[in-house]
Structure formats: C-alpha cells, structure tokens
Scaffold this motif. Structure first.
Motif: not given
Length: 111
Positions: A81-90, A52-54
């Motif tokens: 549109k899929r967001i792939q930037k600025n995601l932080i892994p749990q 999961l990602y925040y």
C-alpha cells in the motif's frame, strides 16, 4: 529531474541588448530592462527542487510503501500500500555541476 520550460508569462531573462532597429522591439527591450532592474541573468542553474521525500523514520526516497496482509476467500495475501501522508519534501538541492537553463535560447552544438 528533467524540467519543462518556464510556465510563467513575462519577461525573457536571457535576452541580450540586441542590435535590431525594430521600433516594436525597442519598446520591449525597455520594458525588459525595467523589469530586470539592470541585472544580468545567468544561463546556468545551480539548484533544483528535489523530487525526494523524507518519511517519519527519516528515510529518503521517491515513494514509500507499506506491506499489508489481505484475507480474501480464506487466503492470506500480502499487498503493498502506497504511503502518501506524513511525507516531507527534501526541498532545494544544490547541483554538483551547474546546468544550462532549459529556456536558454542558444544552439550549443550543430550536427
């Protein structure tokens, strides 16, 4: 969530002392004991890496999408549109119940 076996080459953490008298096996056992440092590995897994990602808002999910409006031939159409930037892994998550390691070499149930 299901993982594959360990990808690393090296010592086998679940091997027992064994009662075999094979001389080639004895050399391997000594090398294993040296690498393990005398520790006994447990066959149980208590944590796992989360998938999961925040996002920026603090929401937690596997994937994030943004709705965008696309104009094509004079027609407005909504697209995701899929967001792939600025995601932080749990990160590492503690399991509710211990699991048995995927590389544990014991048959648990015979049918």
């Amino acid at each position: 969530m299901g993982g594959s076996g360990s990808k690393s080459k090296g010592f086998w953490p679940f091997s027992g002392s064994g009662t075999g008298t094979d001389p080639a096996n004895e050399g391997n056992e000594q090398a294993l004991a040296r690498l393990r440092g005398g520790r006994n590995a447990t066959p149980f897994v208590f944590t796992r890496r989360s998938s999961l990602y925040y996002d920026e808002d603090g929401d937690l999910a596997h994937e994030f999408y943004e709705e965008t409006v696309v104009t094509k031939n004079g027609r407005k159409r909504a697209k995701l549109k899929r967001i792939q930037k600025n995601l932080i892994p749990q990160g590492i998550v503690k399991l509710d119940h211990p699991r048995i390691h995927v590389d544990f070499p014991v048959v648990l149930c015979e049918v």
